[in-house]
Scaffold this active site. Sequence first.
Site: not given
Ligand code: SAH
Length: 231
Positions: A83
Amino acid sequence: MQKFWIKVLIFFLIYSIGFSQAIKWEEKANKMVNEQIAIRGVTDPEVLAVLQKTPRHRFVPDKVSKYAYNDHPLPIGEGQTISQPYIVAFMTEMLDTDSNHKVLEIGTGSGYQAAVLSPLVNHVYTIEIVKSLANSADSTIKKLGYKNITVRWGDGYKGWPKEAPFDRIIGTAAPPEIPLALIEQLKPGGKMVLPVGTRWQEIVVVTKNASGEISKKNVLPVRFVPMVRQK
Ligand code: SAH
């Protein structure tokens, strides 16, 4: 003898390049905090300090690391993104953490948000659904020496029943609706901050009072990757 001095010279050259790069990222982080985050209204000094001290460039792939402190999200592989710094700061401030808190994060991604939370709380449990991302976030976190973050590969819709309940829950992928398991795994008096929606998304702050009643407040329109279901 000449060889010796050449070696000394090379050593100092490498040392000074390394040193100037170390200064460079801290300057960039400082600029990021002042010009992108504080200016937009994040005021919590602890949150600003932790954003200043967390090496964001270590959480993104090498080819985009020079953009790590810029005012936008970045690709981290597997079609996912880290993000925008302001959004990380805003959500961290909204989460209203305390040093004794047990926190659950859904969507580890690069591990950056978990690293930002690490010095502010007691322990961060973080779940990532893409195995390669869970593995690389875990190795970055270990390499950088964070001791109070546990990464798990799994489906965030189920939460983390074994470690529940949590004082705080943060979601960094958007479900269409707030997952029930996450509401259940929130402690009375707890707070959850997550993006909710499909095409139109907003960050929602969910609070659970002492008697277990839920209230919700929409605080900011955003665009996050969807929270997907395990196939
Ligand atoms: N917090 C992260 C940004 C995450 S982007 C950072 O600091 O880099 C969102 C993430 O959520 C992605 O990596 C995606 O694969 C994950 N995601 C999507 N659906 C999910 C689920 N059901 N359970 C766990 N992770 C999930």
